[in-house]
Design a protein around this motif. Structure first.
Motif, mmCIF file in Angstrom:
data_model
loop_
_atom_site.group_PDB
_atom_site.id
_atom_site.type_symbol
_atom_site.label_atom_id
_atom_site.label_comp_id
_atom_site.label_asym_id
_atom_site.label_seq_id
_atom_site.Cartn_x
_atom_site.Cartn_y
_atom_site.Cartn_z
ATOM 1 N N TRP A 1 15.954 -30.520 30.478
ATOM 2 C CA TRP A 1 15.392 -31.115 29.483
ATOM 3 C C TRP A 1 13.919 -31.758 30.009
ATOM 4 C CZ3 TRP A 1 15.752 -36.787 28.722
ATOM 5 C CH2 TRP A 1 14.651 -37.371 27.795
ATOM 6 N N LYS B 1 19.974 -28.218 22.506
ATOM 7 C CA LYS B 1 19.565 -27.140 23.555
ATOM 8 C C LYS B 1 20.009 -27.475 24.778
ATOM 9 C CE LYS B 1 15.082 -27.200 22.809
ATOM 10 N NZ LYS B 1 13.589 -26.672 22.883
ATOM 11 N N TYR B 2 20.573 -28.467 25.143
ATOM 12 C CA TYR B 2 20.493 -28.903 26.674
ATOM 13 C C TYR B 2 22.191 -29.547 26.742
ATOM 14 C CZ TYR B 2 15.510 -28.195 26.857
ATOM 15 O OH TYR B 2 14.171 -27.876 26.625
ATOM 16 N N CYS B 3 22.652 -29.596 25.854
ATOM 17 C CA CYS B 3 23.913 -30.546 25.753
ATOM 18 C C CYS B 3 25.143 -29.738 26.398
ATOM 19 C CB CYS B 3 24.193 -31.392 24.698
ATOM 20 S SG CYS B 3 24.922 -30.178 23.533
ATOM 21 N N THR B 4 26.129 -30.307 26.747
ATOM 22 C CA THR B 4 27.495 -29.676 27.050
ATOM 23 C C THR B 4 28.242 -30.437 25.828
ATOM 24 O OG1 THR B 4 26.920 -29.777 29.447
ATOM 25 C CG2 THR B 4 29.382 -29.645 28.928
ATOM 26 N N PRO B 5 29.263 -29.641 25.259
ATOM 27 C CA PRO B 5 29.386 -28.324 25.305
ATOM 28 C C PRO B 5 28.264 -27.686 24.803
ATOM 29 C CG PRO B 5 30.592 -29.053 23.529
ATOM 30 C CD PRO B 5 30.106 -30.372 24.413
ATOM 31 N N THR B 6 27.750 -26.182 25.389
ATOM 32 C CA THR B 6 26.802 -25.562 24.921
ATOM 33 C C THR B 6 27.133 -25.074 23.521
ATOM 34 O OG1 THR B 6 26.704 -24.804 27.098
ATOM 35 C CG2 THR B 6 25.754 -23.307 25.358
ATOM 36 N N LEU B 7 26.189 -25.090 22.701
ATOM 37 C CA LEU B 7 26.363 -24.826 21.295
ATOM 38 C C LEU B 7 25.779 -23.353 21.038
ATOM 39 C CD1 LEU B 7 25.057 -28.460 19.710
ATOM 40 C CD2 LEU B 7 27.377 -27.662 20.349
ATOM 41 N N PRO C 1 21.753 -24.393 18.301
ATOM 42 C CA PRO C 1 21.436 -25.532 18.418
ATOM 43 C C PRO C 1 20.587 -26.202 17.531
ATOM 44 C CG PRO C 1 21.012 -24.054 20.523
ATOM 45 C CD PRO C 1 21.717 -23.037 19.391
ATOM 46 N N ALA D 1 29.000 -34.459 22.701
ATOM 47 C CA ALA D 1 28.183 -33.795 23.443
ATOM 48 C C ALA D 1 27.438 -34.824 24.457
ATOM 49 C CB ALA D 1 27.250 -33.309 22.370
ATOM 50 N N THR E 1 22.520 -31.158 35.129
ATOM 51 C CA THR E 1 21.702 -30.156 35.051
ATOM 52 C C THR E 1 20.918 -29.876 33.494
ATOM 53 O OG1 THR E 1 23.517 -28.900 36.265
ATOM 54 C CG2 THR E 1 22.037 -27.520 34.748
ATOM 55 N N GLY E 2 21.834 -30.500 32.426
ATOM 56 C CA GLY E 2 21.102 -30.623 31.241
ATOM 57 C C GLY E 2 19.888 -31.668 31.117
#
Length: 121
Positions: free
Chosen positions: A53, A25-31, A34, A43, A48-49
């Protein structure tokens, strides 16, 4: 009740599945999805993530000291972003020391004591 740690003291498979969904839900790259539990190998949680979280889990972002500690002692990318392995390390330590805190975190993310997702945010 499902166990968060297995017989060897490692994160149990059902717990890891929940943590993957939370991390996603919070990772980069955005999924796009999720809850699928499919994480790209690269990931990570950027600042920011990590803040998002922490806010959703604890009601506020981590202090700078806490962030520094996490990023110093847990697995991170070359750029200093928390990897899923590092995220698991955070929960491994927390669960070994304060299992109820991990259950509280899971509840805040919509999981019950059987590790079923009962609320999708």
């Amino acid at each position: 009740m499902v166990s968060l740690l297995d017989d060897d003291g490692a994160i149990s498979e059902p717990f890891e599945k929940c943590l993957k969904q939370i991390f996603a839900k919070y990772c980069t790259p955005t999924l796009a999805s999720p809850l699928s539990g499919d994480l790209p190998s690269d990931a990570y949680l950027d600042s920011t993530g990590l803040d998002a979280w922490a806010s959703d889990t604890n009601g506020e972002p981590f202090s700078e000291d806490t962030k520094e500690e996490i990023l110093e002692f847990m697995d991170v990318t070359a750029e200093g972003n928390l990897t899923f392995k590092g995220f698991l390390q955070v929960y491994q330590l927390q669960t070994e020391n304060e299992e109820e805190e991990s259950w509280s975190d899971l509840s805040k993310h919509g999981y019950d004591r059987s590790l079923n997702l009962i609320r999708k945010d």
